[in-house]
Enzyme design. Structure first.
Site, PDB file in Angstrom:
ATOM      1  CG  ASN A 160      -1.729   1.162   1.369  1.00 60.49           C
ATOM      2  OD1 ASN A 160      -1.478   2.003   0.455  1.00 60.49           O
ATOM      3  ND2 ASN A 160      -2.111   1.354   2.489  1.00 60.49           N
ATOM      4  CD1 TRP A 161       3.477   0.776  -2.812  1.00 63.25           C
ATOM      5  CD2 TRP A 161       3.810   1.843  -4.801  1.00 63.25           C
ATOM      6  NE1 TRP A 161       4.208   0.129  -3.774  1.00 63.25           N
ATOM      7  CE2 TRP A 161       4.419   0.816  -5.121  1.00 63.25           C
ATOM      8  CE3 TRP A 161       3.914   2.917  -5.829  1.00 63.25           C
ATOM      9  CZ2 TRP A 161       4.902   0.494  -6.089  1.00 63.25           C
ATOM     10  CZ3 TRP A 161       4.646   2.818  -6.970  1.00 63.25           C
ATOM     11  CH2 TRP A 161       4.985   1.563  -7.089  1.00 63.25           C
ATOM     12  CE  LYS A 162      -0.182   3.488   4.834  1.00 65.48           C
ATOM     13  NZ  LYS A 162      -0.227   3.656   6.016  1.00 65.48           N
TER      14      LYS A 162
ATOM     15  CG  HIS B 214      -6.006   1.994   5.021  1.00 61.19           C
ATOM     16  ND1 HIS B 214      -5.317   3.040   5.897  1.00 61.19           N
ATOM     17  CD2 HIS B 214      -4.795   1.111   4.894  1.00 61.19           C
ATOM     18  CE1 HIS B 214      -4.223   2.714   6.356  1.00 61.19           C
ATOM     19  NE2 HIS B 214      -3.878   1.637   5.744  1.00 61.19           N
TER      20      HIS B 214
ATOM     21  CD  GLU C 267      -3.045   5.783   6.430  1.00 60.10           C
ATOM     22  OE1 GLU C 267      -2.977   5.759   5.333  1.00 60.10           O
ATOM     23  OE2 GLU C 267      -2.225   5.291   7.119  1.00 60.10           O
TER      24      GLU C 267
ATOM     25  CD  GLU D 254      -3.648  -2.459   7.100  1.00 59.34           C
ATOM     26  OE1 GLU D 254      -2.656  -2.692   6.456  1.00 59.34           O
ATOM     27  OE2 GLU D 254      -4.186  -1.132   6.954  1.00 59.34           O
TER      28      GLU D 254
ATOM     29  N   GLY E  77       2.142   2.431  10.758  1.00 65.28           N
ATOM     30  CA  GLY E  77       3.241   3.483  10.551  1.00 65.28           C
ATOM     31  C   GLY E  77       3.636   3.797  11.936  1.00 65.28           C
TER      32      GLY E  77
ATOM     33  CB  SER F 174       4.810  -1.567  12.198  1.00 67.01           C
ATOM     34  OG  SER F 174       4.539  -0.316  12.215  1.00 67.01           O
TER      35      SER F 174
ATOM     36  N   GLY G 224       2.576  -0.931   4.306  1.00 67.81           N
ATOM     37  CA  GLY G 224       3.011   0.446   4.152  1.00 67.81           C
ATOM     38  C   GLY G 224       4.407   0.719   3.901  1.00 67.81           C
ATOM     39  N   GLY G 225       4.912   1.336   4.822  1.00 66.95           N
ATOM     40  CA  GLY G 225       6.237   1.789   4.651  1.00 66.95           C
ATOM     41  C   GLY G 225       7.200   0.904   4.065  1.00 66.95           C
TER      42      GLY G 225
HETATM   43  P1  PGA Z   1       2.594   0.587   7.772  1.00 67.10           P
HETATM   44  O1  PGA Z   1       1.064   0.650   7.057  1.00 67.10           O
HETATM   45  O2  PGA Z   1       3.224  -0.937   7.120  1.00 67.10           O
HETATM   46  O3  PGA Z   1       3.470   1.570   7.268  1.00 67.10           O
HETATM   47  O4  PGA Z   1       2.459   0.425   9.075  1.00 67.10           O
HETATM   48  C1  PGA Z   1       0.361  -0.424   6.648  1.00 67.10           C
HETATM   49  C2  PGA Z   1      -1.092   0.110   6.163  1.00 67.10           C
HETATM   50  O5  PGA Z   1      -1.384   1.264   6.519  1.00 67.10           O
HETATM   51  O6  PGA Z   1      -1.468  -0.557   5.192  1.00 67.10           O
END
Ligand code: PGA
Length: 256
Positions: free
Chosen positions: A9-11, A96, A98, A168, A174, A214, A235-236
């Site tokens: 998930n590159w956001k 998600h 967010e 999640e 994050g 994470s 994500g990251g």
């Molecule tokens: P993260 O994000 O790996 O940076 O914690 C995961 C996500 O939001 O899908």
């Protein structure tokens, strides 16, 4: 056996140039792997055209990070499922945290999007997860139950067979603080039980449940070895080819 699925998930990261560079790094490294893991990237909408041409002929699947619950019309700024399919997308992340936190999405909007995604032929990756406050107040189980029942409302067993669920925990996204493998597996088992209540054990045993929050090259193997953890939503660590592919490698070794 459920095939593990690792999705990035590159956001809101990577313009078209950075997208091309990252995909080049991924495809180069992917050659070293057996095809026993499903690998998906979800770049921002603006990168999907470039990404489509660069993943063609590779085993990398393409996904989007959101879509509209409407087919078309006066919805400024929105993107439909049909538009995503026309770009070669096969997956879409929905609900998600967010999107829920910053853009007002609820279980009911996620449910509407989910139905539309399935009708468009996309594979939804539906996200659920509790906040830190909910976990500390012992509300993880009730929160996840409400979310699962809400997002899966009125779906048939056939629909359930076509989707992926991502657990999640909001406090792990994050933050560098991942759920322990046991914490993750407990909630994954709960989700499987909830799916079984909706459509029976055969569906529940088939549905793939990713862990997200994470996940990184250091903790991936432990998390992915859990019996009910069928992959990761990253994500990251998906923004660097080496880190993302190290997670794919961990999944591949566990599946070997
Ligand atoms: P993260 O994000 O790996 O940076 O914690 C995961 C996500 O939001 O899908």
């Amino acid at each position: 056996m459920r095939k593990k699925i690792i999705a990035g998930n590159w956001k809101m990261n990577k313009d078209i140039h950075e997208t091309a560079a990252l995909i080049a790094g991924l495809t180069e490294r992917l050659k070293a792997f057996r095809d026993n893991v499903e690998v998906v990237i979800c770049p921002p909408f603006t990168s999907l055209v470039v990404a489509q041409s660069l993943v063609k002929g590779t085993s990398i699947g393409l996904g989007a990070q959101n879509m509209s619950q409407h087919d078309d019309g006066a919805f400024t700024g929105e993107i439909s499922g049909q538009m995503l399919c026309a770009l070669g997308c096969r997956y879409v992340i929905l609900g998600h945290s967010e999107r829920r936190q910053y853009f007002g999405e609820t279980d009911s909007t996620v449910n509407a999007k989910l139905k539309k995604a399935l009708a468009s032929g996309l594979t939804p990756i539906v996200c659920v997860g509790e906040t830190l406050e909910e976990r500390e107040k012992n509300l993880t189980e009730s929160t996840i139950s409400l979310q699962i029942k809400g997002v899966l409302h009125e779906l048939s067993s056939a629909d359930l067979d076509r989707l992926i669920i991502a657990y999640e925990p909001v406090w792990a996204i994050g933050t560098g603080r991942n759920a322990t493998p046991a914490q993750a597996n407990d909630v994954h088992r709960l989700i499987r039980r909830l799916v079984s209540q909706i459509s029976g054990w055969p569906s529940a045993e088939k549905v793939r449940i990713q862990y997200g929050g994470s996940m990184n090259p250091q903790n991936a193997a432990d998390l992915l070895s859990q019996p009910d953890v069928d992959g990761g939503l990253i994500g990251g660590a998906s923004l660097k080819a080496e880190a993302f592919m190290a997670i794919v490698r961990a999944a591949s070794e566990i599946s070997a």
